[in-house]
Scaffold this active site. Structure first.
Site, PDB file in Angstrom:
ATOM      1  N   HIS A   1     -22.315 112.063 121.517  1.00 29.41           N
ATOM      2  CA  HIS A   1     -22.778 113.221 122.289  1.00 29.41           C
ATOM      3  C   HIS A   1     -22.236 114.515 121.704  1.00 29.41           C
ATOM      4  CE1 HIS A   1     -18.959 112.117 124.367  1.00 29.41           C
ATOM      5  NE2 HIS A   1     -18.788 113.423 124.498  1.00 29.41           N
TER       6      HIS A   1
ATOM      7  N   HIS B   1     -17.245 120.244 122.011  1.00 30.00           N
ATOM      8  CA  HIS B   1     -16.838 119.209 121.064  1.00 30.00           C
ATOM      9  C   HIS B   1     -18.015 118.322 120.675  1.00 30.00           C
ATOM     10  CE1 HIS B   1     -16.107 117.018 124.963  1.00 30.00           C
ATOM     11  NE2 HIS B   1     -16.548 115.986 124.288  1.00 30.00           N
TER      12      HIS B   1
ATOM     13  N   GLU C   1     -14.125 114.271 119.130  1.00 29.52           N
ATOM     14  CA  GLU C   1     -13.789 113.122 119.964  1.00 29.52           C
ATOM     15  C   GLU C   1     -14.259 111.863 119.234  1.00 29.52           C
ATOM     16  OE1 GLU C   1     -15.903 113.159 123.734  1.00 29.52           O
ATOM     17  OE2 GLU C   1     -14.627 111.588 124.591  1.00 29.52           O
TER      18      GLU C   1
HETATM   19 CO    CO Z   1     -16.937 114.108 125.176  1.00 27.63          CO
END
Ligand code: CO
Length: 134
Positions: free
Chosen positions: A7, A79, A130
């Site tokens: 994502h 992010h 991430e």
């Molecule tokens: Co995230």
């Protein structure tokens, strides 16, 4: 090491307004807001054919995105999240290469119920990164 883009997360000051932009203006399928007190955010997930967008709104006093929104009051890209098959192996390789893992350095259970880590943006082209165990 990197698998799929899981994502892209966008921090927003008002998740209802942001959800309406994605649902009504962009015509996307948007989830209901989900408060995640353990992470200090409320999240909305937007499913796209090849990845997801995660909208993040601060929740509570010490939200980890409060500082970001203070600098970016209208919101912004917060992010990116890449999938890895073995998060401990990925972490150990990255640490050995000099990368900094945020927090305790141990994976946490992320918004999707999988183990995640965050890597210091200064080590990854100015982008908070991430890793999620797929
Ligand atoms: Co995230």
């Amino acid at each position: 090491m990197l698998g799929r883009l899981n994502h892209v997360a966008i921090a927003v000051p008002d998740i209802e307004v942001a959800s309406a932009v994605y649902r009504d203006t962009l015509g996307a399928v948007v989830s209901d807001p989900l408060p995640q007190p353990d992470h200090g955010v409320t999240t909305v997930f937007i499913e796209l054919p090849n990845t997801k967008i995660e909208l993040l709104e601060p929740l509570g006093e010490d939200s980890p995105i409060a500082g970001f929104l203070a600098k970016n009051p209208t919101g912004g890209m917060h992010h990116v999240c890449y999938e890895v098959t073995d998060i401990m192996e990925a972490r150990d390789k990255l640490v050995a290469a000099g990368a900094r893992v945020l927090g305790t350095g141990e994976p946490k259970i992320g918004a999707h119920g999988k183990r995640v880590l965050f890597l210091h943006p200064k080590d990854f082209c100015g982008t908070l990164t991430e890793l999620e165990e797929a």
